[in-house]
Every structure is written in C-alpha cells, then in structure tokens.
Design a protein around this motif. Structure first.
Motif, PDB file in Angstrom:
ATOM      1  N   ALA A   1       5.043   8.665  13.428  1.00  0.00           N
ATOM      2  CA  ALA A   1       6.201   9.532  13.282  1.00  0.00           C
ATOM      3  C   ALA A   1       7.153   9.013  12.221  1.00  0.00           C
ATOM      4  CB  ALA A   1       6.922   9.661  14.622  1.00  0.00           C
ATOM      5  N   ASP A   2       7.119   7.714  11.968  1.00  0.00           N
ATOM      6  CA  ASP A   2       8.022   7.113  10.984  1.00  0.00           C
ATOM      7  C   ASP A   2       7.346   7.157   9.613  1.00  0.00           C
ATOM      8  OD1 ASP A   2       9.893   3.978  10.917  1.00  0.00           O
ATOM      9  OD2 ASP A   2      10.108   5.826   9.784  1.00  0.00           O
ATOM     10  N   ALA A   3       7.292   8.336   9.008  1.00  0.00           N
ATOM     11  CA  ALA A   3       6.503   8.548   7.784  1.00  0.00           C
ATOM     12  C   ALA A   3       6.872   7.624   6.632  1.00  0.00           C
ATOM     13  CB  ALA A   3       6.618  10.007   7.360  1.00  0.00           C
TER      14      ALA A   3
ATOM     15  N   LEU B   1       5.408   3.349   2.688  1.00  0.00           N
ATOM     16  CA  LEU B   1       5.738   2.033   2.128  1.00  0.00           C
ATOM     17  C   LEU B   1       4.560   1.073   2.272  1.00  0.00           C
ATOM     18  CD1 LEU B   1       7.579  -0.092   0.969  1.00  0.00           C
ATOM     19  CD2 LEU B   1       8.631  -0.360   3.210  1.00  0.00           C
ATOM     20  N   VAL B   2       3.934   1.037   3.453  1.00  0.00           N
ATOM     21  CA  VAL B   2       2.792   0.149   3.675  1.00  0.00           C
ATOM     22  C   VAL B   2       1.638   0.534   2.758  1.00  0.00           C
ATOM     23  CG1 VAL B   2       1.032  -0.496   5.366  1.00  0.00           C
ATOM     24  CG2 VAL B   2       3.428  -0.456   6.038  1.00  0.00           C
ATOM     25  N   ASN B   3       1.400   1.850   2.627  1.00  0.00           N
ATOM     26  CA  ASN B   3       0.345   2.295   1.713  1.00  0.00           C
ATOM     27  C   ASN B   3       0.628   1.877   0.283  1.00  0.00           C
ATOM     28  OD1 ASN B   3      -0.868   3.463   3.885  1.00  0.00           O
ATOM     29  ND2 ASN B   3      -0.446   5.578   3.315  1.00  0.00           N
ATOM     30  N   GLN B   4       1.905   1.968  -0.132  1.00  0.00           N
ATOM     31  CA  GLN B   4       2.260   1.596  -1.506  1.00  0.00           C
ATOM     32  C   GLN B   4       2.073   0.093  -1.748  1.00  0.00           C
ATOM     33  OE1 GLN B   4       3.013   3.584  -4.068  1.00  0.00           O
ATOM     34  NE2 GLN B   4       3.022   1.776  -5.361  1.00  0.00           N
ATOM     35  N   LEU B   5       2.362  -0.720  -0.721  1.00  0.00           N
ATOM     36  CA  LEU B   5       2.155  -2.166  -0.867  1.00  0.00           C
ATOM     37  C   LEU B   5       0.688  -2.464  -1.165  1.00  0.00           C
ATOM     38  CD1 LEU B   5       4.293  -3.603   2.095  1.00  0.00           C
ATOM     39  CD2 LEU B   5       4.872  -3.581  -0.327  1.00  0.00           C
ATOM     40  N   ILE B   6      -0.204  -1.768  -0.455  1.00  0.00           N
ATOM     41  CA  ILE B   6      -1.644  -1.972  -0.670  1.00  0.00           C
ATOM     42  C   ILE B   6      -2.034  -1.521  -2.073  1.00  0.00           C
ATOM     43  CG2 ILE B   6      -3.938  -1.237   0.104  1.00  0.00           C
ATOM     44  CD1 ILE B   6      -2.729  -0.987   2.946  1.00  0.00           C
ATOM     45  N   VAL B   7      -1.531  -0.352  -2.479  1.00  0.00           N
ATOM     46  CA  VAL B   7      -1.853   0.177  -3.813  1.00  0.00           C
ATOM     47  C   VAL B   7      -1.346  -0.769  -4.898  1.00  0.00           C
ATOM     48  CG1 VAL B   7      -1.394   2.054  -5.447  1.00  0.00           C
ATOM     49  CG2 VAL B   7      -1.925   2.582  -3.066  1.00  0.00           C
TER      50      VAL B   7
ATOM     51  N   GLN C   1      11.064  -5.356   8.755  1.00  0.00           N
ATOM     52  CA  GLN C   1      10.019  -6.336   9.092  1.00  0.00           C
ATOM     53  C   GLN C   1       9.188  -5.885  10.296  1.00  0.00           C
ATOM     54  OE1 GLN C   1      11.187 -10.536   9.232  1.00  0.00           O
ATOM     55  NE2 GLN C   1      10.070 -10.739  11.173  1.00  0.00           N
ATOM     56  N   ALA C   2       9.850  -5.537  11.395  1.00  0.00           N
ATOM     57  CA  ALA C   2       9.129  -5.172  12.625  1.00  0.00           C
ATOM     58  C   ALA C   2       8.261  -3.926  12.449  1.00  0.00           C
ATOM     59  CB  ALA C   2      10.108  -4.999  13.785  1.00  0.00           C
ATOM     60  N   PRO C   3       8.795  -2.825  11.894  1.00  0.00           N
ATOM     61  CA  PRO C   3       7.933  -1.644  11.752  1.00  0.00           C
ATOM     62  C   PRO C   3       6.777  -1.826  10.765  1.00  0.00           C
ATOM     63  CG  PRO C   3      10.129  -1.220  10.845  1.00  0.00           C
ATOM     64  CD  PRO C   3      10.199  -2.499  11.594  1.00  0.00           C
ATOM     65  N   ILE C   4       6.995  -2.613   9.696  1.00  0.00           N
ATOM     66  CA  ILE C   4       5.904  -2.852   8.735  1.00  0.00           C
ATOM     67  C   ILE C   4       4.786  -3.643   9.409  1.00  0.00           C
ATOM     68  CG2 ILE C   4       5.265  -4.145   6.655  1.00  0.00           C
ATOM     69  CD1 ILE C   4       7.960  -3.343   5.453  1.00  0.00           C
ATOM     70  N   VAL C   5       5.152  -4.712  10.134  1.00  0.00           N
ATOM     71  CA  VAL C   5       4.148  -5.534  10.825  1.00  0.00           C
ATOM     72  C   VAL C   5       3.416  -4.700  11.882  1.00  0.00           C
ATOM     73  CG1 VAL C   5       3.840  -7.494  12.390  1.00  0.00           C
ATOM     74  CG2 VAL C   5       5.305  -7.734  10.375  1.00  0.00           C
ATOM     75  N   ALA C   6       4.180  -3.873  12.629  1.00  0.00           N
ATOM     76  CA  ALA C   6       3.560  -3.036  13.656  1.00  0.00           C
ATOM     77  C   ALA C   6       2.567  -2.052  13.029  1.00  0.00           C
ATOM     78  CB  ALA C   6       4.635  -2.280  14.439  1.00  0.00           C
ATOM     79  N   ARG C   7       2.952  -1.452  11.910  1.00  0.00           N
ATOM     80  CA  ARG C   7       2.067  -0.490  11.244  1.00  0.00           C
ATOM     81  C   ARG C   7       0.762  -1.163  10.804  1.00  0.00           C
ATOM     82  NH1 ARG C   7      -0.097   4.264  11.118  1.00  0.00           N
ATOM     83  NH2 ARG C   7      -1.025   4.740   9.109  1.00  0.00           N
TER      84      ARG C   7
END
Length: 560
Positions: A172-174, A179-185, A225-231
């Motif tokens: 739900a937190d699009a 952001l996580v996808n962009q870090l990988i890219v 930090q918490a939502p990125i790690v959780a994702r």
C-alpha cells in the motif's frame, strides 16, 4: 573535428592541458571555453558516425511520436523519438551514438529496431523537459527519485512462498516500493556487485561496491529505514517479524530486459538491521577462460590441468576474489555431452546449461558432505564443490578424486602452496593430499584501466621497488594509467580481471607434501619449479599496460 577544420592543434592541446587539470573531458572543456559551438560538435559526430544530425528545437513532435518511447525509457537513456520509419523502426535522437550500451539497452527496452539520429545533450535535455515533463538530469534526490520511478522499469518477485497479509500492508505504501526498485536499478546501472544498506546512529547509509571498492552514495532518510528494510525482507522471502537473528533470502529481478538475481543477507546491528544484496547478473557472466585475465602461457598451462581425467584442482583466495567465477569457467570449458558434471553449491549463483547443480540446505541436514556422498552414486565424471569447509567434506572430495573423478573446489588461503597446509590442518592425511592434488591456484582481482581515459604513466620509484621493476624492464614496457572520466566515474578504472599463482603438482612436490614439509619450504620449491607468484603475474600485467602498480601492490600486500 581537426580534419573538418573546426579545431586547430593548438586549441586541442590547450584544451587537453586544461581538461587534465580540471578532470573534465577535453571536448567539454573546449566547448565551455567558447572555442567551439555545441552544434559544431553535433555535426562532427554525425559525420564521424555516418548518421543524420537533427535539431530538436526546430521539430514539433506529436503525441503519436512521443508515445513510441515511454517516459521512463526516454529519461533513462537520454533519448527522444523523432519519427517511425516505414519499416516500423523507431527513429531516436541521442547525444552519443557511440554509446553501445545505451543503444542496445534502448533496443531491448522498446523491443523494436531503432534508427539513430544525433543531436546535442542540451537539446535532448530540453526536449525531454518539454515533451515528458521535468529535467533528465539530477535524479539523485530521494524525493525526486520517488516521483520519477515508473513501475515498468523493474519487476521484482520473491523467491519464496506466499508472505500473506504483510505483503498487502507494505504494498500500500507505493513510494517505498518505487524507492526500493530505484535503488536496485541504480546499483545495476552503476555496475555494482553489492548494495549495502547500513543503519548508523543518525544516518541510513547507502554504499555500492563497484569494481571491488565501496563507493558511498547519498544517504537515505533515517525515517525510511524501517519501511525500506521491511520491503526488502518481504521481497526476499524473509520474516519481517523476526529482527533478532540474521536471515538470508533471494530476489529475482528483470531490469531493463536483463535477468538478475539478488542474494540478500540481513544482519541485526546496534542501530537496526543491515542489508547487503549481492547482484548476480546472469547475462553479464563471461565464462571463457580468456576473459578471466590469463596470459597465453598461463592459460595454456591451466587448460591442460583442467582437461585431466581425475584428481583435485583447488582455487584459493579470500572472499570476493573471483574463485567461483573461475570454477564456472572451468566447467564451461570442459562441458561436453559425453561428460556428466554435477555441482554442490551454497548457494547456486548462476545456472549453467547442461550441468546438474545441487543447492545445499544445512537446516534440513542436506550438507556439503551429504550432497557429495549422494551425488557420487549418480556416476559423474566431474564434480564441483563450492567450498571445502571441514574434514568430512575434504575426505569425500579427495576419495572421489582418487576413484576416477575430476574434482574442482575452493579454499580460503593466501597463496597456492598454503592449500596443502590447510588440508592437512583440517585432518586430511598428507599421503592423500599428495596423491590427489593435481593443481593449486591462488588468485586475486585487480581493476582494469578504463579504456576511455587510458594514457601513458610510469610507476613511481617506490612502486618499481615494491614490484621489482628494473629500469631496463621499464624501458621496454608500456605502463599506463587512467586519468578519470565520466565513463569510469572519475576513478580511472572500469572492470576487473585476475592475477594468478599456478602450482602444478609433480612427483617432487608430492614427495615434499608426503614428508609434511612447512609451507615456506613447499613455496620455495614451487618457485624453483617455475611457479610465478601473484605479485610477479601482476607485475607482468602492469608492464603490459593492463592495470596499475598501485592496484597490484594493494591486492598482493601479503606477497613479498
């Protein structure tokens, strides 16, 4: 541009001197100095590459044309569609037609043939702003990163089973997903082998390991930090409820048409969970022995050892020195329909066609030793063991090599002869080591000099002394160094290759191993037999202009 009369030799030399001082490109420096108009550069590129030049400011592109290239693709490759040809190819304008990676990436992203036109970088930037909205530059800020990502740029799927309601909660937190996808890219675009997310007291640090060196990126907001790690934990199939113990997982990605695996490790630290992701680019794996960095004589020697019918061949070196890639290259070299090859790995990093690969599962008792014992009943010709860690595994591997199997494996030792000492230390009898060992090879990785900014550069006196380079050797050599350019992120290095120490075990070496002589005695004997040390092999590659003296000294600090 000299041939066209747009520049004089004096202007080029003056521009080159100023560029070396500022660290910018020669052409950029000349344009900035006012001696050259950007449009002249565009015309020269068009002539040189045999493509047509266009002025995007004079064109009025309709929605049907702009729709040929999606917004995220245009911004990613700095490309603007100009038309569609009668054959169905997309006509695109680029600032640099020589950038093969961008041209290939664009072709894959569009899944269509493309025809090139050339224009100036400023024209591209303003056209992207006019037709797509926003600047194509400076996507570095976190807020901008979140806004600019499109879902089509990366598709991610967890390797493990359904994670239930937690998935929906984080989905739900699009903006976090984007952001996580962009870090990988971003990590993939910058050729990173590892992505490090490290929680500190007041920072959430992001680092990419590029060509073996950690490069710090702009910090991520501590509040995220918490939502990125959780994702990331959800994507990797880990439990987000468990924060006290280390966890391992895996993520599969499709980035710009390339299929990559991310090997994810989560480690609880004082200020939160630290995440490290190893990026495994399956399409980018080069599996030829020549690509590893061997000189012709060493390659011929090693190929002869790899082609033996039985015995054990060990590759040694610290973590991250390319041992697994070397073993994969060996298997690829001998992989033929008449040979059955089985590997036991933890984890299986790359899938190899025609080879049976077995994944170890320690938690259910399927260990290296158990897997190896079972696979021998499959009657393989060649066995590859990810790593020899204990006496049980070593004993089974050595017995397999003595019963007609060719066994490849790795050990963590500093040099090739020390592999013998290490095997005896973990409990293998010296006569078994002497009978089974065929070849021991140590390796390290050093950075290549960037091909775009390479130039002559002699090593300093202290570097020559450290590498044993005499003035006579230097006079006949072509040592080089990279000055630093945008292509190599101003480092002067791009890519890595190996330096090697190959110890072929002959009857005299077997006698010394059987007599359990100290490692230094065995090493001295190996040198007498013609073994070239890591530093000596590195020195040859410095003199050939492939890497720098500084790199070889750094990689062989224990080798004197």
């Amino acid at each position: 541009m000299l041939d066209m009369g747009l520049l004089t030799h004096e202007q080029v030399e003056a521009g080159r001197a100023e560029a070396e001082a500022s660290g910018e490109g020669v052409l950029d420096t000349i344009v900035k100095g006012g001696s050259l108009e950007p449009m002249m550069v565009t015309m020269a590129k068009a002539t040189y590459f045999g493509v047509e030049a266009v002025n995007l400011a004079d064109l009025r592109l309709g929605d049907d044309v702009i729709g040929l290239v999606p917004r995220h693709v245009a911004k990613r490759f700095n490309a603007v569609p100009v038309a569609q040809s009668e054959s169905g190819a997309v006509v695109v304008a680029l600032a640099d037609p020589s950038d093969i990676d961008s041209v290939d990436g664009l072709r894959h992203a569009l899944n269509k043939e493309i025809e090139l036109r050339v224009t100036s970088a400023s024209d591209i930037e303003s056209a992207i702003g006019r037709y797509y909205g926003g600047s194509s530059k400076d996507d570095g800020g976190i807020a901008k990163m979140i806004q600019d990502i499109t879902e089509g740029e990366v598709e991610v799927s967890a390797m493990k089973g359904d994670v239930g309601a937690d998935e929906e909660e984080v989905d739900a937190d699009a903006p976090i997903i984007k952001l996580v996808n962009q870090l990988i890219v971003d990590a993939f675009k910058k050729r990173a082998s590892d992505l490090h997310l490290e929680p500190l007291a007041k920072r959430f640090r992001l680092r990419f390991r590029i060509d073996g060196v950690c490069v710090e990126q702009p910090d991520l907001p501590k509040r995220l930090q918490a939502p990125i790690v959780a994702r990331l934990k959800i994507q990797a199939g880990m439990s987000i409820a468990e924060k006290r113990i280390p966890q391992d997982g895996r993520i599969q990605c499709n980035v710009g048409g390339k299929f990559i695996d991310l090997r994810v490790n989560c480690l609880p630290t004082q200020h939160g969970e630290s995440i490290v992701m190893r990026i495994l680019d399956k399409s980018g794996l080069k599996l030829g022995l020549a690509e590893l960095g061997f000189f012709a004589d060493d390659q011929a020697n090693f190929e002869r050892m790899v082609a033996l019918p039985d015995g054990i061949l060990l590759v040694t070196g610290p973590t991250g020195s390319g041992k697994t890639t070397t073993l994969y290259s060996c298997l690829n070299y001998i992989n033929r329909p008449d040979r059955k090859i089985i590997t036991v790995e933890d984890p299986v990093e790359y899938m190899l066609a025609g080879i049976n690969q077995v994944q170890v599962h320690e938690h259910i008792g399927f260990t290296f030793a158990a897997a190896l014992r079972s696979m021998l009943r499959q009657a393989p010709n060649v066995v590859m063991l990810g790593e020899i860690r204990d006496l049980e595994t070593a004993s089974i591997a050595i017995n397999a090599s003595l019963t007609g199997h060719l066994v490849f494996s790795t050990l963590h030792t500093n040099d090739a002869p020390s592999a013998v000492t290490r095997l005896i230390d973990i409990g293998v009898k010296p006569f078994l080591v002497a009978s089974s060992a065929r070849c021991l090879m140590a390796q390290r990785l050093v950075r290549k000099i960037c091909k775009q900014c390479i130039g002559p550069s002699a090593p300093s006196d202290s570097e020559c002394h450290a590498l044993g380079i005499s003035p006579e050797m230097l006079a006949q050599a072509t040592p080089k160094k990279g000055r630093g350019c945008p292509d190599c992120n101003r480092t002067g290095h791009r890519g890595r290759f190996g330096i090697f120490e190959i110890f072929n075990i002959n009857d005299e070496a077997r006698r010394l191993i059987f007599e359990k002589v100290p490692a230094n005695v065995l090493r001295n004997k190996a040198r007498e037999m013609g073994m070239r040390t890591l530093r000596e092999d590195g020195t040859r590659k410095v003199l050939a202009g492939l890497t720098t003296a500084e790199e070889v000294i750094r990689a062989t600090v224990t080798d004197h």
